[in-house]
Write a protein that holds these residues in place. Structure first.
Motif, mmCIF file in Angstrom:
data_model
loop_
_atom_site.group_PDB
_atom_site.id
_atom_site.type_symbol
_atom_site.label_atom_id
_atom_site.label_comp_id
_atom_site.label_asym_id
_atom_site.label_seq_id
_atom_site.Cartn_x
_atom_site.Cartn_y
_atom_site.Cartn_z
ATOM 1 N N VAL A 198 17.367 -74.673 44.950
ATOM 2 C CA VAL A 198 18.423 -73.721 44.612
ATOM 3 C C VAL A 198 18.474 -73.364 43.122
ATOM 4 N N PRO A 199 18.363 -74.342 42.186
ATOM 5 C CA PRO A 199 18.380 -73.958 40.769
ATOM 6 C C PRO A 199 17.277 -72.964 40.413
ATOM 7 N N PHE A 200 16.115 -73.122 41.034
ATOM 8 C CA PHE A 200 15.013 -72.195 40.749
ATOM 9 C C PHE A 200 15.362 -70.792 41.219
ATOM 10 N N TYR A 201 15.955 -70.708 42.402
ATOM 11 C CA TYR A 201 16.376 -69.405 42.890
ATOM 12 C C TYR A 201 17.412 -68.796 41.958
ATOM 13 N N TRP A 202 18.293 -69.666 41.450
ATOM 14 C CA TRP A 202 19.333 -69.190 40.545
ATOM 15 C C TRP A 202 18.697 -68.581 39.295
ATOM 16 N N VAL A 203 17.723 -69.297 38.721
ATOM 17 C CA VAL A 203 17.070 -68.811 37.501
ATOM 18 C C VAL A 203 16.325 -67.509 37.758
ATOM 19 N N THR A 204 15.572 -67.466 38.864
ATOM 20 C CA THR A 204 14.748 -66.283 39.086
ATOM 21 C C THR A 204 15.563 -65.069 39.509
ATOM 22 N N SER A 205 16.799 -65.292 39.952
ATOM 23 C CA SER A 205 17.608 -64.132 40.321
ATOM 24 C C SER A 205 18.384 -63.600 39.114
ATOM 25 N N LEU A 206 18.248 -64.267 37.952
ATOM 26 C CA LEU A 206 18.980 -63.824 36.757
ATOM 27 C C LEU A 206 18.687 -62.368 36.380
ATOM 28 N N PRO A 207 17.410 -61.957 36.310
ATOM 29 C CA PRO A 207 17.154 -60.567 35.910
ATOM 30 C C PRO A 207 17.859 -59.562 36.818
ATOM 31 N N ALA A 208 17.758 -59.803 38.144
ATOM 32 C CA ALA A 208 18.383 -58.879 39.088
ATOM 33 C C ALA A 208 19.890 -58.860 38.913
ATOM 34 N N PHE B 295 21.510 -59.645 36.184
ATOM 35 C CA PHE B 295 21.836 -59.001 34.926
ATOM 36 C C PHE B 295 21.840 -57.480 35.107
ATOM 37 N N LYS B 296 20.870 -56.997 35.887
ATOM 38 C CA LYS B 296 20.788 -55.553 36.129
ATOM 39 C C LYS B 296 22.052 -55.090 36.876
ATOM 40 N N ASP B 297 22.452 -55.859 37.877
ATOM 41 C CA ASP B 297 23.676 -55.543 38.619
ATOM 42 C C ASP B 297 24.860 -55.454 37.680
ATOM 43 N N ALA C 128 24.843 -55.016 34.454
ATOM 44 C CA ALA C 128 24.727 -53.895 33.526
ATOM 45 C C ALA C 128 25.095 -52.593 34.236
ATOM 46 N N ASP C 129 24.655 -52.448 35.484
ATOM 47 C CA ASP C 129 24.998 -51.250 36.237
ATOM 48 C C ASP C 129 26.503 -51.107 36.380
ATOM 49 N N ASP C 130 27.181 -52.262 36.554
ATOM 50 C CA ASP C 130 28.631 -52.226 36.738
ATOM 51 C C ASP C 130 29.367 -51.972 35.433
ATOM 52 N N SER C 131 28.891 -52.590 34.346
ATOM 53 C CA SER C 131 29.673 -52.587 33.111
ATOM 54 C C SER C 131 29.340 -51.418 32.195
ATOM 55 N N VAL C 132 28.065 -51.061 32.148
ATOM 56 C CA VAL C 132 27.675 -49.989 31.237
ATOM 57 C C VAL C 132 27.610 -48.690 32.015
ATOM 58 N N ILE C 133 28.727 -47.994 32.055
ATOM 59 C CA ILE C 133 28.775 -46.775 32.852
ATOM 60 C C ILE C 133 29.760 -45.823 32.172
ATOM 61 N N SER C 134 29.383 -44.561 32.150
ATOM 62 C CA SER C 134 30.225 -43.621 31.389
ATOM 63 C C SER C 134 31.428 -43.164 32.215
ATOM 64 N N ARG C 135 32.430 -42.664 31.509
ATOM 65 C CA ARG C 135 33.637 -42.234 32.178
ATOM 66 C C ARG C 135 33.364 -41.114 33.174
ATOM 67 N N SER C 136 32.487 -40.174 32.768
ATOM 68 C CA SER C 136 32.220 -39.042 33.658
ATOM 69 C C SER C 136 31.547 -39.520 34.948
ATOM 70 N N GLU C 137 30.648 -40.509 34.802
ATOM 71 C CA GLU C 137 29.989 -41.038 35.995
ATOM 72 C C GLU C 137 31.013 -41.677 36.923
ATOM 73 N N LEU C 138 31.929 -42.444 36.318
ATOM 74 C CA LEU C 138 32.966 -43.105 37.114
ATOM 75 C C LEU C 138 33.802 -42.084 37.862
ATOM 76 N N GLU C 139 34.144 -41.013 37.142
ATOM 77 C CA GLU C 139 34.969 -39.986 37.773
ATOM 78 C C GLU C 139 34.233 -39.325 38.925
ATOM 79 N N ALA C 140 32.954 -39.026 38.676
ATOM 80 C CA ALA C 140 32.141 -38.403 39.728
ATOM 81 C C ALA C 140 32.063 -39.327 40.940
ATOM 82 N N ASP C 141 31.840 -40.624 40.659
ATOM 83 C CA ASP C 141 31.787 -41.619 41.723
ATOM 84 C C ASP C 141 33.074 -41.624 42.529
#
Lengths: 289, 163
Positions: free
Chosen positions: A33-43, A45-47, A49-62
């Motif tokens: 399990v710890p290995f899976y935890w480490v290797t899933s970090l990049p994915a 992190f991407k999730d 980043a997708d959630d946190s770094v998003i512009s207001r206009s995109e949010l509104e469109a969404d």
């Protein structure tokens, strides 16, 4: 060398043909399990980043898009309610006793088997969430696979594309039954033993048939993309593209099948009373006619 | 320098860290088409240690590493242990020769070792199931050979820095 090779071969034989080593598997499974935890970090992190770094206009469109979608779905659900009632009535007329109502539990992918020949994934739900062996797993688009090992806080899922997996399906158009088996390729599964005279065409949708008591009825399994009629063979090769994004989905659903009895509780209790009445009338003996 | 690489045994921490790193790289989820091309990183690391320090790391070490992988990720216990020990036997038996190999012949030798490893793994799998994708299982032989020089130099660099 010989001794080690012999020990290895012996382990392989014991583990291949008996279940004696099952407890050993269970003990050590958690170390991965710890290995899976480490290797899933990049994915993850991407999730994030997708959630946190998003512009207001995109949010509104969404938001706008989601509101519209919600309205459309609500409209469809209204019709669903009516259809469900009608379906129940019809089933009642046919003397069918039960209708499936499924509950789902959201889960997340935490690991993929490193061996490209075994299509097994790990998910972050286990015995604590009342997951059981054989439980169907779906994603937003269709059937993904079934649970094969349950541990405390995670479990392993065999995908429908694994070459060890087969499931009973039917063609949605005409109800033709078939067995869909994995071939070890994430992009396709195959239908076993289809005779050339059977009524299937490219583009047919396959849904789970509910036979075999493993998968509930009616979940999309795939679409037929190719039918190879080879004159020399007794059966045709049918290539099916899985409906689920078997190698890409990271958010999955675990299905709990509930049974919604059409026979109401009152009816059942009166039946029971009748039986007990009879039993007492016979002097306590079980009615045997 | 007076620091003979061959005689200093790697500390336990380095071995464990190295293995953990190799397993993590090996586990990173890849697209389905790429998964077959991924070299067995743990095996490559073990081959390197067998090359450099054959007096400290031998068959038993390789077998135990294989068994560890079986315990953590294996479908069948013993298959990685057996494959690892066969590969390690190849490396150790040819030790007199590999010592004088140039990089190119080293790559060729690594390809042969990985091929043996994959053959054993696949055979143990074929015992109980049908495998349709036989040929793609050997793609990793090619990538292992191609990756070997880079991996070798990298490991050598970290190896030097440790002492």
């Amino acid at each position: 060398m010989l001794l080690l090779a012999f020990a290895g071969a012996l382990l392989i034989l014991i583990d291949s043909f008996t279940t004696l080593l099952k407890p050993v598997h269970n003990w050590f499974e958690n170390t991965a399990v710890p290995f899976y935890w480490v290797t899933s970090l990049p994915a993850r992190f991407k999730d994030w980043a997708d959630d946190s770094v998003i512009s207001r206009s995109e949010l509104e469109a969404d938001r706008k898009r989601l509101t519209t979608e919600l309205l459309v779905y609500q409209g469809q659900v209204q019709r669903m309610a009516e259809l469900t009632v009608e379906n129940m009535r019809l089933r009642n007329l046919l003397n069918a006793t039960e209708l499936l109502a499924d509950n789902v539990l959201v889960t997340q992918l935490i690991g993929v088997s490193p061996d490209p020949l075994t299509h097994v994934i790990s998910i972050n739900r286990g015995a604590e969430d009342k997951i059981f062996v054989g439980q169907p797993v779906i994603d937003g688009e269709g059937l993904m696979g079934q649970v094969i090992d349950v541990f405390n806080d995670h479990s392993r899922v065999l995908l429908i594309t694994d070459s060890r997996h087969a499931l009973p399906v039917k063609v949605a158009r005409n109800g033709l039954r078939a067995i869909a088996e994995g071939v070890g390729d994430y992009r396709q599964i195959a239908l076993r033993d289809m005779s050339p005279t059977q009524d299937i065409v490219v583009g047919d949708t396959l849904v789970s048939s509910g036979l075999g008591d493993r998968f509930p009825e009616g979940y999309p399994v795939g679409t037929i993309v190719d039918i190879n009629k080879d004159v020399g063979n007794d059966f045709v090769d049918v290539v099916v593209e899985p409906a689920a994004k078997v190698d890409r989905s990271r958010h999955l659903l675990l299905v709990f099948s509930g049974e919604l009895k059409l026979v109401s509780d009152n009816d059942l209790s009166t039946e029971k009373e009748l039986v007990t009445d009879k039993a007492s009338a016979n002097g306590g003996a079980v009615p045997g006619e | 320098m007076g620091r003979c690489l061959v005689n200093n045994r790697l500390s336990m921490t380095v071995v464990v860290l190295g293995l953990c790193a190799a397993i993590s790289i090996w586990l990173i989820p890849l697209r389905s088409e790429l998964a077959f091309w991924r070299p067995p990183f743990v095996l490559l690391l073990v081959i390197y240690w067998l090359f450099r320090q054959p007096q400290h790391y031998g068959l038993v070490f390789a077998w135990l590493v294989g068994l560890g992988i079986d315990f953590m990720f294996g479908e069948i216990l013993g298959q990685h242990a057996l494959a690892m020990s066969v590969a390690a036997y190849l490396v150790i038996s040819q030790q007199q020769r590999t010592h004088y190999f140039k990089m190119l012949s080293q790559c060729g030798f690594v390809a042969i070792v990985v091929l043996a490893y994959e053959v054993v793994l696949l055979s143990s799998k074929l015992l109980i199931e049908d495998v349709d994708t036989l040929l793609p299982s050997f793609y990793s032989v090619l990538t292992s050979a191609l990756l070997w020089p880079a991996l070798f130099l990298l490991l050598q660099k970290t190896h030097r820095e440790q002492w």
